[in-house]
Each structure stands twice: as C-alpha cells, then as structure tokens.
Design an enzyme around this catalytic site. Sequence first.
Site, PDB file in Angstrom:
ATOM      1  CB  VAL A 295      -0.937   0.002   1.219  1.00 29.29           C
ATOM      2  CG1 VAL A 295      -1.861   1.230   1.182  1.00 29.29           C
ATOM      3  CG2 VAL A 295      -1.758  -1.276   1.261  1.00 29.29           C
ATOM      4  N   GLY A 335       2.059  -9.055   6.400  1.00 28.63           N
ATOM      5  CA  GLY A 335       2.406  -8.274   7.576  1.00 28.63           C
ATOM      6  C   GLY A 335       2.403  -6.800   7.248  1.00 28.63           C
ATOM      7  N   GLY A 336       1.992  -5.952   8.203  1.00 29.75           N
ATOM      8  CA  GLY A 336       1.946  -4.522   7.948  1.00 29.75           C
ATOM      9  C   GLY A 336       1.031  -4.211   6.780  1.00 29.75           C
ATOM     10  CG  ASP A 337       2.288  -1.168   4.094  1.00 31.37           C
ATOM     11  OD1 ASP A 337       3.208  -1.931   4.434  1.00 31.37           O
ATOM     12  OD2 ASP A 337       2.489  -0.064   3.570  1.00 31.37           O
ATOM     13  CD  GLU A 338       6.135  -5.990   3.322  1.00 27.42           C
ATOM     14  OE1 GLU A 338       6.178  -7.196   3.615  1.00 27.42           O
ATOM     15  OE2 GLU A 338       7.127  -5.252   3.293  1.00 27.42           O
TER      16      GLU A 338
END
Length: 422
Positions: A295, A335-338
Amino acid sequence: MATPQKTKAPEVAPAAALPTLAQILGRVHLRLILFAVALAAASLVVSGGIVIRNYAQRNLDLLARTVSYTVEPAVVFGDQGAIREGVVSVAAVSGVDSVEVRDPAGRVLARWQHSHADFHSPITHAANGVIWPRPSLAPIRRGDVVIGEVRIFGNSEGILRYILAGTIIALSCLGLTVLATRILAQRLQKDVIGPLDHVADVAHAVRSDRAFDKRVPSSGIAEIDRFGQDFNALLAELQGWHAGLKSENAELARRATHDALTGLGNRVLFEQTLGDAIGNSVRSGTSFAVLYLDVDNFKDINDRHGHECGDAALIAVAERLRQSIRHVDHAFRLGGDEFAVVLAPFYNRAHVDAVSARIDKAMERPFRLPNGLFATATLSIGVAVYPDDGVSPQDLLRRADAEMYLRKRGRRSAGFEGIENA
C-alpha cells in the site's frame, strides 16, 4: 375351632417384566462378573484418557505455534506488555496451565498463569507433572532468525475430571454388581458374560478404532441395562469432548495460518502455498505468477487518522483484493501493509496483466473510515512468473519485490499519494 389358613398363591411376575440381576446372578460366578465389569470400565477410562491426552497435546502444539506468530512483532520491539496481551488473547483457553515467552538466552520475557478453578490442588499439580512432563515448544522467528521461544505447560484438570467421572461410574457399576452377587452363586456363561462382553467390545473399539459412535446394546437385564445406559452416557460425553477438541484444533490451525485482522492467509500459509504451486508446476509443466503488493504511503493514514482507521484501510484493501481474483487464486497478508497473491496456472502473461488491472480498478473505489471520512488507496504491484523469473521461492519473491519497489518509486516521482481522503 381354629379357622384353617389359606395358602397364599405365589405372585407371578408380569410376562413383560425383565429379570433382575439378582435372579440371573443366582447362577453365576462372582469373580468372573467382577473381572468382566472391571475390565470393561478400566478399558474405557484408560483409553478415553489416552485419547483426550493425545488430542490435548495436539491442541497445545498448535496453540504454541499460534502464540509464537501472535507475539513475534512484540518480541522484536521488546514490548513486554504487548507480549502478555498477545499471549492472553490466544492462550486463555481450557487445558493450558501456563505460558512462557523467552528470549534466545533463556530469559523470561512474559509469563501467564491460568486462573485455576476449585479443582486445582496438589493432586492436580502432581498430575500435571506426570501427564505433561515437558512443555510444548515453538520457536519465535523473524525471517530465518530465532528471536525467542514459546513454552506452554498443559493443565490436567479436564483429564482428571474425566477420570473421576469414569471412576465414579465404574465404582457404581461394580458396587451394583457386588450387591447383586453376594447372595447368588452358580451359573455364569449364558446370561451375564455375553452382555458384558459387548461392553468390553465397545471399549476396545473406542480405544483401537476411535469408534466413538459405538453404543452398548440392550441386554434384557434391568441392572446391566442401567450400567449400559451409564456406560453409553460416558461414551457420549467422551464423543462430545472428542468433537470439541477436533473443533478447537481446527480453529487453532486456522488461526495459525490466517491473518487475524483481514482473514487472508498469513505468511506461513503463503510460503506453504508458494511451495505447493512450484511443485504442481514442476509436475504439470505450467506457469503461475506471484504478485507482491504494498500500500502506497500507508503510514500517512495512521499518522493522520489513527491506527483504527489504518486497520479499516487494511481490511478494505484485503476485501478488494479478494474480490479481484478468481476462486482458484490465493491472497495473503504478509504483515503490515504488505500483501501477496499466488495466481493459479495460466496460458499467457495477458492474464496476469488483467488481474493487476482489476486490482488497480478495485482500489479506485473509496472506502469509509471509522471517523466518517472516505479514502482511496493505491497499490504498488510487483510480478514474478514461474519459471521465467525464477524457479525457487526466494528467486520469485526477490524478483516480485524488486519490481514492486520500482513501481513504487515511479509512483512517487509521478506524484501519487497512495492513500488519500476522498
């Protein structure tokens, strides 16, 4: 003159009445009856305890892996409060005595102890040491590096309750048999051993074949039928516990392979799916693609609107991503925005480009944030095709990641904002 007394005619039992155990055991041998009943009861209690213990061990192993995945970010940042919250959110279930999270040097980072019920006692503590001599272990990994370890110690309260219930029922049945056979003595083979052999056969089927749906048939003897009903009730309880453990194991397995926020597969499931896709392509000679998505400027929405809005944005992105692919394709949050997508085998590169275009198109639609505002998101997408861009998972990920960063830099130079208020 004395009035002659009339002889009282013996009472005739109704034809439909079942014979009592006292009537039957007048012809049986006490020792063989007690042995058969004790053998059947002991077989069920022991086999049931072994089955429950085995399923509980699998439950603990799955739980340890789930905890290791849940607390991994907190261990990386050394946040002991977050580690404990992660442990409590996953491990607060029955069958767990305590959970420890340790660093590679063996130091305890966080420890959680289950609040025991009144059944907890020195007997329970001693039973824990016998039934669970060693904790379930799961390493906490950051990539290929072990950064800690999760230790889960089992709690034997449930197993002890089962053993106690089985023992009480077994003793009740033995007591009934003893009371009925004290005044009887002779014949045994035909009327008693047969029905009790059915009980032993059912217990053996439960222990050997896990046939929890087996039930003791009616014997035609009142007392043995009552014993059979209690025995069947115990089997039904064991069947319910077995089904509950299977359900819990399935849920823990799902949690271990799926992202809690978006419901997409997590990194563990992504690696498994990618490995399976390579194996299938090797056997079939077909190609598949890996999409690596990030993102753009996701940090901005957290900074501007808070983490609740950031979570809402990730959920919206995951839903749009899920809607943009076929049912044979698989989407993951790494994980996170991945995010990542593994596309099923295709015939030409145009199919991959069409999927990327659908994803970009889906992201154009605004989504509502918890604060009432609307926002849109853009994704930087990197693509790697097997076997053109690599034949190993590492090569494919490296190629997709590099292409994703090239597109991200291109978007930045072109002035894309990534996540914007709509």
